[in-house]
Write a protein that holds these residues in place. Structure first.
Motif, PDB file in Angstrom:
ATOM      1  N   ARG A  61     -19.177 -45.727  -8.459  1.00  0.00           N
ATOM      2  CA  ARG A  61     -18.593 -46.729  -7.564  1.00  0.00           C
ATOM      3  C   ARG A  61     -17.128 -46.971  -7.910  1.00  0.00           C
ATOM      4  O   ARG A  61     -16.289 -47.100  -7.026  1.00  0.00           O
ATOM      5  CB  ARG A  61     -19.395 -48.029  -7.612  1.00  0.00           C
ATOM      6  N   LYS A  62     -16.799 -47.007  -9.209  1.00  0.00           N
ATOM      7  CA  LYS A  62     -15.405 -47.194  -9.625  1.00  0.00           C
ATOM      8  C   LYS A  62     -14.559 -46.002  -9.175  1.00  0.00           C
ATOM      9  O   LYS A  62     -13.409 -46.178  -8.766  1.00  0.00           O
ATOM     10  CB  LYS A  62     -15.320 -47.380 -11.139  1.00  0.00           C
ATOM     11  N   GLU A  63     -15.144 -44.804  -9.245  1.00  0.00           N
ATOM     12  CA  GLU A  63     -14.466 -43.592  -8.783  1.00  0.00           C
ATOM     13  C   GLU A  63     -14.162 -43.692  -7.285  1.00  0.00           C
ATOM     14  O   GLU A  63     -13.073 -43.335  -6.838  1.00  0.00           O
ATOM     15  CB  GLU A  63     -15.412 -42.407  -9.015  1.00  0.00           C
ATOM     16  N   LYS A  71     -13.530 -52.557   1.952  1.00  0.00           N
ATOM     17  CA  LYS A  71     -14.150 -51.315   1.500  1.00  0.00           C
ATOM     18  C   LYS A  71     -14.526 -51.428   0.032  1.00  0.00           C
ATOM     19  O   LYS A  71     -15.599 -50.987  -0.377  1.00  0.00           O
ATOM     20  CB  LYS A  71     -13.205 -50.119   1.722  1.00  0.00           C
ATOM     21  N   GLU A  72     -13.667 -52.038  -0.755  1.00  0.00           N
ATOM     22  CA  GLU A  72     -13.951 -52.213  -2.193  1.00  0.00           C
ATOM     23  C   GLU A  72     -15.205 -53.069  -2.383  1.00  0.00           C
ATOM     24  O   GLU A  72     -16.083 -52.735  -3.191  1.00  0.00           O
ATOM     25  CB  GLU A  72     -12.760 -52.866  -2.889  1.00  0.00           C
ATOM     26  N   LYS A  73     -15.303 -54.121  -1.601  1.00  0.00           N
ATOM     27  CA  LYS A  73     -16.477 -55.003  -1.682  1.00  0.00           C
ATOM     28  C   LYS A  73     -17.742 -54.233  -1.308  1.00  0.00           C
ATOM     29  O   LYS A  73     -18.776 -54.343  -1.964  1.00  0.00           O
ATOM     30  CB  LYS A  73     -16.268 -56.198  -0.730  1.00  0.00           C
ATOM     31  N   GLU A  74     -17.650 -53.424  -0.245  1.00  0.00           N
ATOM     32  CA  GLU A  74     -18.787 -52.616   0.207  1.00  0.00           C
ATOM     33  C   GLU A  74     -19.211 -51.622  -0.873  1.00  0.00           C
ATOM     34  O   GLU A  74     -20.395 -51.454  -1.149  1.00  0.00           O
ATOM     35  CB  GLU A  74     -18.405 -51.859   1.483  1.00  0.00           C
ATOM     36  N   ILE A  75     -18.241 -50.965  -1.490  1.00  0.00           N
ATOM     37  CA  ILE A  75     -18.539 -49.950  -2.518  1.00  0.00           C
ATOM     38  C   ILE A  75     -19.169 -50.598  -3.751  1.00  0.00           C
ATOM     39  O   ILE A  75     -20.137 -50.088  -4.305  1.00  0.00           O
ATOM     40  CB  ILE A  75     -17.258 -49.183  -2.921  1.00  0.00           C
ATOM     41  N   MET A  76     -18.618 -51.716  -4.194  1.00  0.00           N
ATOM     42  CA  MET A  76     -19.071 -52.323  -5.448  1.00  0.00           C
ATOM     43  C   MET A  76     -20.396 -53.082  -5.309  1.00  0.00           C
ATOM     44  O   MET A  76     -21.051 -53.337  -6.308  1.00  0.00           O
ATOM     45  CB  MET A  76     -17.997 -53.245  -6.028  1.00  0.00           C
ATOM     46  N   SER A  77     -20.801 -53.429  -4.081  1.00  0.00           N
ATOM     47  CA  SER A  77     -22.084 -54.102  -3.927  1.00  0.00           C
ATOM     48  C   SER A  77     -23.194 -53.060  -3.982  1.00  0.00           C
ATOM     49  O   SER A  77     -23.101 -52.000  -3.394  1.00  0.00           O
ATOM     50  CB  SER A  77     -22.148 -54.885  -2.612  1.00  0.00           C
ATOM     51  N   THR A 135     -30.933 -37.982   1.676  1.00  0.00           N
ATOM     52  CA  THR A 135     -31.203 -39.251   1.023  1.00  0.00           C
ATOM     53  C   THR A 135     -30.027 -39.604   0.123  1.00  0.00           C
ATOM     54  O   THR A 135     -29.591 -38.789  -0.688  1.00  0.00           O
ATOM     55  CB  THR A 135     -32.497 -39.169   0.191  1.00  0.00           C
ATOM     56  N   PHE A 136     -29.520 -40.801   0.290  1.00  0.00           N
ATOM     57  CA  PHE A 136     -28.370 -41.276  -0.473  1.00  0.00           C
ATOM     58  C   PHE A 136     -28.861 -42.007  -1.716  1.00  0.00           C
ATOM     59  O   PHE A 136     -29.511 -43.040  -1.589  1.00  0.00           O
ATOM     60  CB  PHE A 136     -27.523 -42.243   0.365  1.00  0.00           C
ATOM     61  N   PRO A 137     -28.523 -41.501  -2.902  1.00  0.00           N
ATOM     62  CA  PRO A 137     -28.920 -42.219  -4.113  1.00  0.00           C
ATOM     63  C   PRO A 137     -28.047 -43.458  -4.293  1.00  0.00           C
ATOM     64  O   PRO A 137     -26.941 -43.525  -3.768  1.00  0.00           O
ATOM     65  CB  PRO A 137     -28.654 -41.205  -5.236  1.00  0.00           C
ATOM     66  N   VAL A 138     -28.558 -44.423  -5.052  1.00  0.00           N
ATOM     67  CA  VAL A 138     -27.753 -45.597  -5.368  1.00  0.00           C
ATOM     68  C   VAL A 138     -26.683 -45.132  -6.343  1.00  0.00           C
ATOM     69  O   VAL A 138     -26.999 -44.565  -7.390  1.00  0.00           O
ATOM     70  CB  VAL A 138     -28.620 -46.706  -6.015  1.00  0.00           C
ATOM     71  N   PRO A 139     -25.401 -45.316  -6.008  1.00  0.00           N
ATOM     72  CA  PRO A 139     -24.354 -44.827  -6.906  1.00  0.00           C
ATOM     73  C   PRO A 139     -24.319 -45.612  -8.218  1.00  0.00           C
ATOM     74  O   PRO A 139     -24.551 -46.820  -8.222  1.00  0.00           O
ATOM     75  CB  PRO A 139     -23.056 -45.014  -6.120  1.00  0.00           C
ATOM     76  N   GLN A 154     -10.632 -43.717  -5.214  1.00  0.00           N
ATOM     77  CA  GLN A 154     -10.383 -42.833  -4.068  1.00  0.00           C
ATOM     78  C   GLN A 154      -9.882 -43.650  -2.877  1.00  0.00           C
ATOM     79  O   GLN A 154      -8.920 -43.273  -2.212  1.00  0.00           O
ATOM     80  CB  GLN A 154     -11.687 -42.106  -3.719  1.00  0.00           C
ATOM     81  N   ALA A 155     -10.516 -44.798  -2.636  1.00  0.00           N
ATOM     82  CA  ALA A 155     -10.116 -45.676  -1.532  1.00  0.00           C
ATOM     83  C   ALA A 155      -8.705 -46.210  -1.768  1.00  0.00           C
ATOM     84  O   ALA A 155      -7.895 -46.293  -0.835  1.00  0.00           O
ATOM     85  CB  ALA A 155     -11.104 -46.830  -1.390  1.00  0.00           C
ATOM     86  N   LYS A 156      -8.374 -46.538  -3.020  1.00  0.00           N
ATOM     87  CA  LYS A 156      -7.045 -47.048  -3.367  1.00  0.00           C
ATOM     88  C   LYS A 156      -5.982 -45.976  -3.111  1.00  0.00           C
ATOM     89  O   LYS A 156      -4.901 -46.268  -2.592  1.00  0.00           O
ATOM     90  CB  LYS A 156      -7.034 -47.475  -4.842  1.00  0.00           C
ATOM     91  N   ALA A 157      -6.307 -44.707  -3.462  1.00  0.00           N
ATOM     92  CA  ALA A 157      -5.367 -43.605  -3.243  1.00  0.00           C
ATOM     93  C   ALA A 157      -5.111 -43.413  -1.745  1.00  0.00           C
ATOM     94  O   ALA A 157      -3.968 -43.186  -1.327  1.00  0.00           O
ATOM     95  CB  ALA A 157      -5.909 -42.323  -3.860  1.00  0.00           C
ATOM     96  N   LEU A 158      -6.166 -43.529  -0.947  1.00  0.00           N
ATOM     97  CA  LEU A 158      -6.012 -43.407   0.510  1.00  0.00           C
ATOM     98  C   LEU A 158      -5.156 -44.547   1.056  1.00  0.00           C
ATOM     99  O   LEU A 158      -4.347 -44.347   1.967  1.00  0.00           O
ATOM    100  CB  LEU A 158      -7.383 -43.389   1.192  1.00  0.00           C
ATOM    101  N   LEU A 159      -5.326 -45.748   0.488  1.00  0.00           N
ATOM    102  CA  LEU A 159      -4.527 -46.909   0.888  1.00  0.00           C
ATOM    103  C   LEU A 159      -3.045 -46.640   0.607  1.00  0.00           C
ATOM    104  O   LEU A 159      -2.190 -46.884   1.468  1.00  0.00           O
ATOM    105  CB  LEU A 159      -4.991 -48.156   0.128  1.00  0.00           C
ATOM    106  N   GLU A 160      -2.748 -46.117  -0.577  1.00  0.00           N
ATOM    107  CA  GLU A 160      -1.359 -45.836  -0.941  1.00  0.00           C
ATOM    108  C   GLU A 160      -0.745 -44.785  -0.013  1.00  0.00           C
ATOM    109  O   GLU A 160       0.410 -44.898   0.383  1.00  0.00           O
ATOM    110  CB  GLU A 160      -1.248 -45.397  -2.401  1.00  0.00           C
TER     111      GLU A 160
END
Length: 188
Positions: free
Chosen positions: A113-115, A181-187, A104-108, A119-125
């Protein structure tokens, strides 16, 4: 060594596509509060002495947006599967009823979500660095082609501009993937 500029461009595009695919695969494993079976792609189970991917030993379904249901085909490996999921450090506590495993995935939280965005930004770089390395290799190949008189000075300049244009398009695609991905994470 390349015989024509088109061979060089094709090789560059192949390298850039690999970097883009790698980023897409990495983004698929970042969980954003929604159940995604891809998060289990890296889980390996010790199955009769060999490390076997979980998705080759079980049926993984998404019964609702915040839950994964894992039905192991060989019940003798059930405990090993449970152990592998726990050791994978997914940040999820598996619950089992003896026949299937539920994640079961809890709501982050906002902080989590900022973390994940970081992480996504680091992968982008990382992907962009990889793409810049591909560009450097292409530029070196262009200089080599000029040295061997395959290219004239004008065609060398045009080839360098074309390489930069190809890189810019690929980078734009990565930025769009990140924004999505950022939009998906922050929603929530």
């Amino acid at each position: 060594m390349f015989e024509t500029e088109n061979e060089l461009y094709q090789e560059l595009k192949n390298g850039l596509n690999k970097a883009e695919e790698h980023l897409a695969n990495e983004y698929a494993t970042i969980r954003a509060g929604r159940a995604n079976p891809k998060i289990l792609d890296r889980v390996l189970v010790n199955y009769y002495g060999s490390m076997t991917p979980l998705n080759q030993m079980a049926n993984i379904t998404v019964p609702d947006p915040r839950c994964l249901l894992i039905n192991v085909w060989d019940m003798s490996a059930f405990k090993d599967v449970l152990k592998a999921i726990n050791e994978a450090n997914l940040g999820l506590a598996p619950s089992d009823d003896g026949k299937s495993i539920r994640l079961t995935f809890p709501v982050p939280t906002e902080e989590r979500r900022k973390e994940l965005v970081k992480q996504a930004k680091a992968l982008l770089e990382e992907a962009k660095v990889s793409m810049r390395n591909e560009r450097r290799d292409a530029m070196d190949a262009i200089k080599e082609m000029k040295k061997e008189n395959i290219l004239t000075e004008d065609s060398q300049k045009n080839a360098e501009k074309e390489v930069q244009k190809i890189l810019d398009n690929a980078t734009k695609n990565l930025d769009e993937m990140f924004a999505e991905k950022e939009k998906e994470i922050m929603s929530v």
